[in-house]
Design a protein around this motif. Structure first.
Motif, short mmCIF file in Angstrom:
data_model
loop_
_atom_site.label_atom_id
_atom_site.label_comp_id
_atom_site.label_asym_id
_atom_site.label_seq_id
_atom_site.Cartn_x
_atom_site.Cartn_y
_atom_site.Cartn_z
N TYR A 298 0.83 -1.21 0.00
CA TYR A 298 0.00 0.00 0.00
C TYR A 298 0.86 1.25 0.00
O TYR A 298 0.48 2.27 -0.56
N LYS A 299 2.04 1.16 0.61
CA LYS A 299 2.91 2.33 0.63
C LYS A 299 3.43 2.62 -0.78
O LYS A 299 3.62 3.76 -1.17
N ALA B 292 1.79 1.67 -3.52
CA ALA B 292 0.65 1.82 -4.42
C ALA B 292 0.43 3.27 -4.85
O ALA B 292 0.14 3.53 -6.02
N SER B 293 0.61 4.20 -3.92
CA SER B 293 0.38 5.60 -4.29
C SER B 293 1.45 6.07 -5.28
O SER B 293 1.17 6.87 -6.17
N ARG C 79 0.49 4.51 -8.66
CA ARG C 79 -0.62 5.26 -9.23
C ARG C 79 -0.13 6.60 -9.81
O ARG C 79 -0.53 7.01 -10.89
N ASP D 212 -0.91 -12.54 1.93
CA ASP D 212 -2.20 -12.12 2.45
C ASP D 212 -1.94 -11.37 3.75
O ASP D 212 -2.21 -11.86 4.83
N SER D 213 -1.38 -10.17 3.63
CA SER D 213 -0.91 -9.48 4.83
C SER D 213 -1.42 -8.04 4.88
O SER D 213 -2.02 -7.55 3.94
N TYR D 214 -1.13 -7.41 6.00
CA TYR D 214 -1.63 -6.06 6.26
C TYR D 214 -1.06 -5.01 5.32
O TYR D 214 -1.62 -3.93 5.18
N ALA D 215 0.06 -5.32 4.64
CA ALA D 215 0.75 -4.28 3.88
C ALA D 215 0.58 -4.42 2.38
O ALA D 215 0.86 -3.48 1.64
N GLN E 88 -4.06 -6.49 -2.58
CA GLN E 88 -4.54 -7.78 -3.10
C GLN E 88 -5.02 -7.61 -4.54
O GLN E 88 -6.19 -7.76 -4.86
N GLU F 34 -7.10 -2.80 -7.88
CA GLU F 34 -7.71 -1.98 -6.85
C GLU F 34 -7.52 -0.48 -7.14
O GLU F 34 -8.30 0.34 -6.70
N PHE F 35 -6.44 -0.15 -7.86
CA PHE F 35 -6.18 1.27 -8.12
C PHE F 35 -5.68 1.56 -9.54
O PHE F 35 -5.42 2.71 -9.87
#
Lengths: 161, 170
Positions: A81-82, A84-85, A88, A114-117, A120, A124-125
């Motif tokens: 997620y870090k 991902a921005s 994008r 399959d983790s918090y970071a 998936q 998604e973006f």
């Protein structure tokens, strides 16, 4: 090929077609990839670009690390997620028209993480055009994806901006 | 320093060591967290443990109290191969007071190690020059390696991601 979409023989030395067909014919045969490699899939991508598999046979060998000179984003590797921005933002910096390949299990659906970071699936973006499964996929699979992108450009084309 | 022995070390640190254990030639000392800087300084300056191999933490939620253990791995470079010695120092800290003194004054390399422990466990290192998150986004509000955190909980990450998108990324 797009150039033959609606050709009219007009004698020797010329033919008529549409601007879209010519533009898309050029686009599909000179895809400029933006390699967004974050993990082991990037190694396979490098393999696909190098002499043995030679992606230049399909006109897509000029990997540019500047998004402003690219029209095909190959996301190869786990995306957190870090990251991902950043991913994008780089996608948004690419000029239209542009396409996205999600290479490998991680980008398609998170892979084993399959983790918090970990995101998936990058859909998604990002608007993904072609997914490649595999962990990591073989260079042939990436070449196949590039050919699929070429077919997509041929069939759907892209608007003249 | 070449005639170093663990007995010597035990003698010097006798007043600090709460308990010690031996497993497959590895020595572990449990010490009081308040004295950690003092102890590690002695080990470095008097016994030649110049290298901080790693600094990490363990969460023993539901297994034992106090909840956290901070672990320091020290290495001593000897002149001969068999003079290379490693010791493990452990300091137990409670959940209510999850803080310990920073050892960056002894090893500047402890900087990022302590930041990682802070990031993952929320343990505060007092006196650290720049205690910020190192791996997770700066506005992340959980401590992912704590045992009461669900490792599949992606909501805090999504929140940080959405914020980064709104503000134009990193």
């Amino acid at each position: 090929m797009g150039i033959n979409a609606a050709p009219t023989a007009g004698g020797e030395g010329f033919l008529t077609t549409t601007v879209n067909s010519v533009a898309n014919w050029g686009r599909k045969n000179s895809l400029w990839p933006m390699p967004f490699g974050t993990a082991c899939c990037a190694i396979e991508m490098m393999g696909a670009l190098a002499s043995r598999f030679d992606l230049s046979r399909f006109g897509a060998e000029v990997a540019r690390f500047s998004p402003r000179q690219a029209d095909l984003m190959i996301v190869s590797g786990t995306i957190t997620y870090k990251m991902a921005s950043v991913c994008r933002k780089i996608y948004e910096q690419m000029p239209e028209p542009k396409w996205v390949i999600a290479m490998g299990s991680c980008t398609c659906g998170g892979g084993p993480f399959d983790s918090y970071a970990v995101v998936q699936g990058i859909d998604e973006f990002l608007p993904v055009d072609v997914y490649i499964g595999g962990c990591p996929p073989r260079p042939e699979a990436l070449i196949d994806a590039v050919i699929k992108i070429q077919k997509k450009i041929d069939i759907e084309g892209a608007p003249i901006v | 320093m070449s005639n170093f022995s663990l007995e010597q070390l035990n003698g010097r640190l006798e007043s600090y060591i709460k308990s010690s254990s031996e497993f497959r030639g590895e020595t572990t000392y449990f010490v009081a967290p308040a004295k950690i800087v003092e102890i590690l300084k002695i080990l470095k300056e008097e016994f030649g443990f110049t290298y901080l191999v790693d600094l990490t933490a363990v969460d023993f939620l539901g297994i034992k109290t106090p909840r956290f253990e901070i672990v320091y791995y020290l290495h001593r470079f000897g002149e001969e191969y068999d003079e290379n010695i490693r010791v493990r120092i452990k300091a137990q800290i409670t959940e209510e007071n999850a803080a310990i003194d920073s050892v960056t004054s002894i090893w500047i390399g402890a900087d990022w190690l302590e930041r990682e422990v802070f990031d993952m466990f929320g343990i505060v290192f007092k006196g650290h020059p720049d205690l910020r998150r190192i791996l997770m986004p700066e506005d992340y509000d959980e401590y992912p390696l704590r045992k009461d955190f669900d490792v599949r909980n992606r909501e805090p990450s999504k929140k940080s991601f959405q914020k980064a998108l709104r503000e134009g990324g990193y």
